[in-house]
Design a protein around this motif. Structure first.
Motif, PDB file in Angstrom:
ATOM      1  N   THR A  26       0.824  -1.213   0.000  1.00 35.57           N
ATOM      2  CA  THR A  26       0.000   0.000   0.000  1.00 35.57           C
ATOM      3  C   THR A  26       0.857   1.262   0.000  1.00 35.57           C
ATOM      4  O   THR A  26       0.324   2.372   0.051  1.00 35.57           O
ATOM      5  CB  THR A  26      -0.916   0.029   1.237  1.00 35.57           C
TER       6      THR A  26
ATOM      7  N   THR C   8      -4.833  16.437  -9.760  1.00 31.80           N
ATOM      8  CA  THR C   8      -5.704  15.558  -8.984  1.00 31.80           C
ATOM      9  C   THR C   8      -4.891  14.321  -8.603  1.00 31.80           C
ATOM     10  O   THR C   8      -4.440  13.583  -9.480  1.00 31.80           O
ATOM     11  CB  THR C   8      -6.944  15.153  -9.806  1.00 31.80           C
ATOM     12  N   ASN C  10      -4.785  10.897  -6.502  1.00 34.45           N
ATOM     13  CA  ASN C  10      -5.626   9.885  -5.859  1.00 34.45           C
ATOM     14  C   ASN C  10      -7.027  10.430  -5.586  1.00 34.45           C
ATOM     15  O   ASN C  10      -7.588  10.256  -4.503  1.00 34.45           O
ATOM     16  CB  ASN C  10      -4.958   9.374  -4.575  1.00 34.45           C
ATOM     17  N   GLY C  11      -7.550  11.132  -6.585  1.00 39.27           N
ATOM     18  CA  GLY C  11      -8.929  11.593  -6.513  1.00 39.27           C
ATOM     19  C   GLY C  11      -9.112  12.958  -5.879  1.00 39.27           C
ATOM     20  O   GLY C  11     -10.204  13.509  -5.900  1.00 39.27           O
ATOM     21  N   LYS C  12      -8.054  13.542  -5.319  1.00 42.93           N
ATOM     22  CA  LYS C  12      -8.199  14.845  -4.675  1.00 42.93           C
ATOM     23  C   LYS C  12      -7.402  15.896  -5.428  1.00 42.93           C
ATOM     24  O   LYS C  12      -6.213  15.723  -5.671  1.00 42.93           O
ATOM     25  CB  LYS C  12      -7.710  14.770  -3.223  1.00 42.93           C
ATOM     26  N   LEU C  34       3.576  11.835   0.011  1.00 44.46           N
ATOM     27  CA  LEU C  34       3.328  10.413  -0.229  1.00 44.46           C
ATOM     28  C   LEU C  34       4.630   9.617  -0.059  1.00 44.46           C
ATOM     29  O   LEU C  34       5.729  10.160  -0.250  1.00 44.46           O
ATOM     30  CB  LEU C  34       2.783  10.208  -1.648  1.00 44.46           C
ATOM     31  N   GLU C  72      -4.569  13.758 -13.918  1.00 40.05           N
ATOM     32  CA  GLU C  72      -4.862  12.910 -12.762  1.00 40.05           C
ATOM     33  C   GLU C  72      -3.729  11.928 -12.512  1.00 40.05           C
ATOM     34  O   GLU C  72      -3.302  11.218 -13.416  1.00 40.05           O
ATOM     35  CB  GLU C  72      -6.151  12.108 -13.008  1.00 40.05           C
ATOM     36  N   LEU C  74      -2.476   8.721 -10.155  1.00 45.72           N
ATOM     37  CA  LEU C  74      -2.830   7.663  -9.206  1.00 45.72           C
ATOM     38  C   LEU C  74      -1.532   7.046  -8.690  1.00 45.72           C
ATOM     39  O   LEU C  74      -0.685   6.616  -9.471  1.00 45.72           O
ATOM     40  CB  LEU C  74      -3.667   6.576  -9.887  1.00 45.72           C
ATOM     41  N   THR C  75      -1.364   7.039  -7.378  1.00 43.84           N
ATOM     42  CA  THR C  75      -0.207   6.350  -6.795  1.00 43.84           C
ATOM     43  C   THR C  75      -0.712   5.102  -6.080  1.00 43.84           C
ATOM     44  O   THR C  75      -1.925   4.902  -5.940  1.00 43.84           O
ATOM     45  CB  THR C  75       0.539   7.239  -5.785  1.00 43.84           C
ATOM     46  N   GLU C  77      -0.929   4.512  -3.137  1.00 39.68           N
ATOM     47  CA  GLU C  77      -1.760   4.843  -1.974  1.00 39.68           C
ATOM     48  C   GLU C  77      -3.228   4.964  -2.347  1.00 39.68           C
ATOM     49  O   GLU C  77      -4.103   4.827  -1.500  1.00 39.68           O
ATOM     50  CB  GLU C  77      -1.301   6.164  -1.335  1.00 39.68           C
ATOM     51  N   GLY C  78      -3.480   5.263  -3.633  1.00 39.64           N
ATOM     52  CA  GLY C  78      -4.853   5.465  -4.060  1.00 39.64           C
ATOM     53  C   GLY C  78      -5.473   4.239  -4.708  1.00 39.64           C
ATOM     54  O   GLY C  78      -6.584   4.298  -5.233  1.00 39.64           O
ATOM     55  N   VAL C  81      -9.610   0.681  -2.726  1.00 35.12           N
ATOM     56  CA  VAL C  81     -10.849   1.464  -2.700  1.00 35.12           C
ATOM     57  C   VAL C  81     -11.607   1.130  -1.420  1.00 35.12           C
ATOM     58  O   VAL C  81     -11.907  -0.036  -1.167  1.00 35.12           O
ATOM     59  CB  VAL C  81     -11.715   1.148  -3.943  1.00 35.12           C
TER      60      VAL C  81
END
Lengths: 777, 281, 156
Positions: A26, C8, C10-12, C34, C72, C74-75, C77-78, C81
């Motif tokens: 993670t 953006t 991880n969605g933020k 991160l 956007e 995505l790492t 961490e994202g 879900v």
């Protein structure tokens, strides 16, 4: 009293997914570069572009003048800091003072010359570029044989012969063996310099607190306690005010056992600026400045009878040391000497090691550390002998193994091999691969010009380092087990794993011994303030020694649990079932959790017993362990290009009892990848001026997914009598078994052309040229 | 790891980009797969970077009348995956699929790659075999250069100051022709030690048309014209490939000496031609 | 001179003032905070820094943060879900596809695109698809198993 619940099955021996993985998959694990502190500064090191030069001038002002730069330190500032330590000692060893920053000379490309400290890593990098250094180039020598030759430039002017030490060992009567031999085969065999290349480079965060006179040092280390002791003595910081933390460590493979100039330099810097400071190595720096492995030029002579009975072995090792001695540098080739007879019975050896300085980064322990070189040598020599005698190489090996009833087996080098059935893995691997059929296919294929090779290695290794008298770092390991009042179990191991999975295997051992759920066990490591003194993880020792220390700590707790149970059950006639205590006569029992609670609030203490359930055990092993195995490799050589394809890779390893076969197979695969890297692709190439030509991933070929064959891995299990777990260790096995099997296979593919030996790596051009020359080269 | 400071512009139109580039020492940034690593190692330190990433209308793949046009900022992965390229110019799709790794192919652009002109890059072999053209535009010019006149030396092309590559122009391959890009990748860098692109047409079972581009072997990619002629004239593949590299000075490095490299070019040419031949109908 | 970027992650959506030379990997690690994307080299070779940009795997060490503005990211961490691991994360765990874990976030995100492009890859296709990510620990075999297993689960 509750009825006992006995866990239905044991966990040791099971494929259990790892407990360390959730944080790693993670992205929430904390490696050194993830550590941030208020007021933390960043260091960038100015390094020498020359392998040998006098520093004529050094101007730090352009760096100091840049906004955000708080300090620049040079050799003059650190001239009184003691040498970077080497703990390996040999008689007459010449040890140059290894300053953390160069004084008036530099000795290898990458040698630290100055350190720039700034508020931000971008500013530090810019400022490091602004430091002006004026070098007067001196002649360099990067090849150990050239360094030893008459008239070579002196790496350290005080020792013009470039020799750090010589070492001699013999056993039996090697001259007699050679006199009585029918056949003597000789070969020069090299084991090239390799770059360990842990995926996480090194990194250090030093945090000196002047008011407390205390230092906390985060370092990507395999041996945090050792690092603490050495730093404490170097800087005069009391050991109880010095905390070393090895947080998540992204691989080491030996290269992070060392204490490095940068560990010391960051300590120095933090003390001087009174702020935390971070340095993280770039990959380029990792190539240039973290220790390399191997670096052998070996001269072998093997004597045998016509019937294949091996009689004796002579070996001369020229070890490329580099410019300095790191923590264990001179000890590594002595391990090669110990391992030189391999798995064979002959009792006559003589060995000479010459440690040669070169204008290169130092060599030290890299996965296998001395044993891959030795195994490669003896396993090549056996094949060369087989070719000379026109014997099948498998038959020749089987003829010279000690039988299973000859253990413990005393070797010519003074070791006592603990247990073994050396023929079993070899025969298993040959059956698995279909040896006889392949030999037929090879014969037929040759008529059509096809180049098919079948190669094998039967390897042994010295593991579980080791009894203290034989291990410069100390050879025991420690474990503390705390059973908390709630019945949760905390293990603190002095071994400092970094990918080997001991958070899982140790929890398996504890869960079985205490009869608790594995989820109730936590394994802590790597923090000297948290964990009792320990040695570390290297030399395939984590489970064999650290696991055994844990085992004995658990036994102490179990006997205490039994006492508490007996008191609660008011009877001495009780027995332990898992972690519960049972009075069989009445069927009454008291659970583990009840005893855990009782131990911290005892209404009645058992006689001569303290409250609490905590035990610490330091275990000193009586001997090394000696894993063994056989790897068989089938290769196809492309006649047009010299490219080598691996058709089959069969590994049968015996590392004693398996605690977690899933983790063991991962160790084997990873070990094989590094062995294959050496056999086929990897090499640290220095040119005559000491410039590293393969100093980035774009030049130095690390095996990638598409370069690796499928590894058919299985095990035989011969328990080690050295420890109660019966384990031997597996971290280095794959690497040690691999390279000779691969080279033997390719030599076998070309043997009908007259090829007898090939040095690693087996680059396609080398093979192609040999084929072009009809094999005669 | 850390580039030096630079001024950054991300023009929103091609005209704006060309004006900026005309304004003096400017480094054009496309996918950045070559430029950014060089900047990180401080082997390149441009003062002003002009990023084409936000220029609209440079990322496209179109076909009209048998001519395929690929915008300069089209990525290798887009080229590799595009049904149009796969169907109408499969040699280029095959070459694109062999570049670097997926992360590099997702960022790297065809315009950036050819403008950089690494002698071991993959595209040039195919562009030569396809007899492609490179369109170069500046604030006040617009010209098209044949691929064979474009690659001049290592990291040197026909691009003049103020110009950028705007598109690659390729003839659609005929459905009946066979193609192959055969590459020996360096085990560390993934670049072509040698790479050979071949196009073959057959008439009555014989080779009637051959185009062969070779990259990695020499200072710049080249067409193996003699080999093409020999193949078209009925010579055997072995006879034809034996001429490859004649008159060229072969590159030499740790992995492959000049002799070996030339030999590899011939071996891979033989393999490329053989596969192309089996694909030709 | 610093410039404003909006990405953006991880969605933020977030906005920062950055130097143009700031690499995306340093932006993600030093500015955003991160720890999943890692730095393993400076030659765009090792893949430890791999993140997804607009759904495609890229090496975040070879792009300036400013180039990602308006897009956007995505790492690792994202990827999970609502606390549920992605099937690839689960498969890497089950198959012991990691040891030291340093390469793992990048390896998983590259594998994610691999499966997007090709939902049922062969062993050879998996190996080829992961050539831009170096792992020094596992010898890749368990990684291959993990990708196979995630693919099989998705196809089931």
């Amino acid at each position: 009293m509750a009825t006992t619940t006995v866990k239905p099955e044991t966990l040791v021996g099971k494929r259990i997914r790892r407990r360390e993985d959730p944080r790693l998959i993670t992205g929430t694990a904390t490696y050194v570069d993830d550590i941030k502190m208020p007021g933390m500064h960043h260091a960038c090191i100015v390094r020498s572009p020359q392998a040998a030069a006098r520093i004529k001038g050094l101007n730090i002002k352009p760096a100091l003048d840049r906004p955000g730069v708080v300090a620049v330190f040079t050799g003059e500032d650190v001239k009184d800091v003691p040498s970077v330590p080497c703990v390996a000692q040999l008689p007459g060893l010449r040890q140059p003072h290894h300053h953390v920053l160069a004084q008036d000379r530099v000795y290898f490309v990458g040698h630290p010359v100055a350190v720039v400290v700034a508020t931000d890593r971008y500013i530090a990098a810019d400022a490091a570029d602004a430091v002006e250094v004026d070098y007067e180039e001196l002649p360099a020598v990067a090849d150990p044989e050239k360094a030893l030759a008459a008239g070579a430039p002196a790496i350290h002017p005080q020792w013009p012969d470039n020799t750090a030490f010589t070492f001699h060992q013999e056993g039996g009567d090697v001259e007699k063996a050679f006199r009585e031999a029918d056949v003597i085969v000789k070969q020069r065999i090299t084991s090239q310099r390799l770059v360990p290349n842990a995926m996480e480079t090194r990194g250090v965060v030093a945090d000196w607190r002047a008011a407390e006179r205390s230092l906390t040092l985060y370092s990507s280390s395999q041996a945090p306690h050792l690092l603490r002791s050495l730093l404490a003595s170097i800087f005069g910081i009391p050991e109880n005010r010095l905390r070393v933390v090895a947080p998540e460590v992204g691989g080491g493979f030996g290269s992070k056992i060392d204490i490095y100039a940068e560990d010391m330099l960051m300590t120095f810097v933090s003390q001087r600026i009174n702020k935390p400071v971070k340095w993280v190595e770039s990959r380029r720096e990792n190539f240039l400045c973290t220790i390399h492995g191997r670096g052998h030029v070996d001269y072998y002579e093997l004597a045998a009878k016509r019937d294949g009975t091996m009689l004796g072995l002579k070996l001369k090792i020229i070890q490329d040391l580099g410019a300095y001695l790191q923590l264990l540098t001179p000890a590594i080739p002595t391990l090669s000497v110990l391992m030189m007879p391999g798995l064979y019975k002959f009792k006559n050896i003589s060995a000479d090691v010459i440690g040669a300085f070169t204008n290169c980064v130092p060599t030290d322990a890299y996965r296998g550390a001395g044993r891959p070189e030795a195994t490669h040598g003896i396993e090549r020599m056996v094949d060369i002998l087989a070719a000379e005698l026109k014997m099948d190489p498998a038959e020749l090996r089987l003829k010279n193994f000690p039988a299973p009833d000859e253990f413990p087996f005393a070797t010519a080098t003074g070791l006592a091999y603990d247990s073994g059935n050396y023929a079993l893995p070899l025969k298993t691997a040959l059956d698995e691969v279909g040896y006889a059929d392949l030999r037929r296919e090879q014969k037929q294929g040759r008529e059509q010009g096809k180049l098919l090779g079948i190669g094998m290695s039967a390897y042994g290794e010295i593991c579980a380092f080791g009894p203290t008298p034989a291990t410069p770092t100390g050879g025991w390991e420690s474990a503390t087990v705390k059973i908390e009042p709630s019945g949760k179990v905390t293990i603190m191991t002095g071994a400092s794993p970094h990918g080997q999975g001991e958070e899982t295997t140790f929890a398996q051992i504890a869960a079985d011994e205490l009869g608790v759920d594995i989820d109730d066990v936590v394994v802590l490591h790597g923090d000297t303030s948290l964990v009792q003194y320990g040695i570390g993880t290297f030399g395939s020792r984590g489970t064999a020694i650290g696991g055994t220390a844990l085992y004995y700590a658990l036994q102490e707790l179990k006997s205490k649990i039994k006492k508490f149970g007996a008191t609660l059950l008011e009877s001495d006639e009780v027995s332990l079932v898992g972690g519960s205590v049972v009075h069989e006569a009445s069927g009454k029992s008291v659970s583990f959790s009840k005893i855990a609670a009782e131990a911290y609030r005892p209404m009645k203490l058992p006689p001569n017993t303290q409250p609490g359930l905590v035990a610490t055990h330091f275990w000193e092993p009586p001997n090394f362990t000696f894993p063994f195995g056989a790897h068989v490799v089938v290769t196809e050589v492309d006649r047009d290009t010299g490219q080598i394809a691996i058709r089959r890779y069969v590994a049968v390893d015996d590392c004693g009892k398996l605690i977690n076969p899933l983790i063991v197979s991962g160790q084997v695969h990873g070990g094989v990848a590094q062995g294959l890297g050496q056999a086929l692709w990897e090499q640290a190439v220095y040119d005559d001026n000491g410039q590293l030509l393969t100093g980035e991933f774009t030049d130095y070929a690390i095996p990638r997914a598409h370069m690796m064959p499928w590894i058919e891995s299985s095990h035989t299990e011969t328990p080690s009598p050295v420890n109660p777990l019966g384990v031997k260790g597996v971290g280095e096995a794959g690497t040690i078994g691999c390279s000779p099997a691969v080279v033997n296979s390719v030599v076998d593919a070309l043997s009908h052309l007259g090829v007898r030996h090939l040095d690693m790596p087996l680059t396609p051009e080398k093979i192609w040229k040999l084929i072009q020359a009809g094999g005669r080269a | 790891m850390i580039p030096q400071e630079f001024e950054y512009s991300a023009p929103g139109t091609l005209q704006e980009a060309l004006q900026l580039i005309a304004g003096g020492e400017r480094k054009v940034l496309a996918g950045g797969m070559s430029l950014i690593p060089m900047m990180k190692l401080r082997l390149a330190a441009p003062e002003h970077v002009v990023d084409l990433g936000r220029v609209p209308g440079l990322n496209y793949i179109t076909e009209s009348g048998g001519t395929i046009r690929i915008g300069a900022t089209t990525t290798h992965h887009e080229i590799e995956m595009a049904p149009l390229v796969r169907g109408r110019c499969p040699l280029l799709a095959e070459a694109a699929s062999r570049i670097g790794d997926i992360q590099v192919r997702n960022r790297g652009t065809i315009g950036g790659s050819i403008a950089h002109a690494d002698p071991a890059a993959d595209y040039p072999a195919s562009l030569l075999a396809l007899e492609g053209q490179v369109r170069l535009v500046s604030a006040n010019s617009d010209r098209t250069v044949a691929a064979s006149d474009f690659f001049l030396d290592p990291f040197t092309t026909a691009i003049e100051p103020g110009e950028i590559v705007s598109e690659i122009v390729l003839p659609a391959e005929e459905g009946s022709e066979g193609y192959r890009y055969e590459k020996l990748a360096h085990p560390a860098s993934g670049f072509a030690v040698v790479g050979v692109a071949a196009r073959i047409k057959k008439t009555g079972g014989k080779i009637s048309f051959a185009r062969i581009g070779v990259t990695g072997m020499a200072a710049h990619a080249f067409r193996a014209l003699n080999a093409e002629k020999l193949l078209e004239g009925g010579a055997t593949i072995d006879e034809a490939v034996a001429t490859i590299g004649e008159g060229e000075e072969a590159n030499s490095d740790l992995y492959a000496s000049a002799d070996y490299r030339q030999h590899l070019a011939r071996v891979h040419a033989r393999r490329a031609i053989s596969v192309a031949l089996t694909r030709a109908t | 001179m610093k410039q404003k970027i909006s990405i953006t992650i991880n969605g933020k959506l977030r906005s920062d003032e950055v130097e143009p030379r700031l690499l995306l990997i340093h932006y993600l690690r030093e500015v955003v905070g991160l720890t999943g994307p890692h730095i393993g080299c400076e030659t765009s070779t090792c893949g430890a820094c791999t993140v997804m940009l607009d759904g495609k795997a890229i090496k975040s060490c070879t792009i300036f943060a400013i180039q990602a503005s308006g897009r956007e990211v995505l790492t690792i961490e994202g990827l999970a879900v609502n606390g549920h691991l992605d099937p690839l994360q689960e498969a890497f765990w089950n198959e012991h596809a990691l040891q030291c874990g340093f390469c793992t976030p990048g390896m998983i995100l590259t594998a994610k695109q691999l499966l997007q492009d090709n939902p049922s890859p062969t062993e050879e296709e998996i190996r080829k698809g992961l050539e831009g990510n170096i792992c020094r620990c596992t010898g890749y075999q368990h990684i291959v198993n993990a990708v196979k297993s995630a693919a099989a689960k998705a196809g089931a």
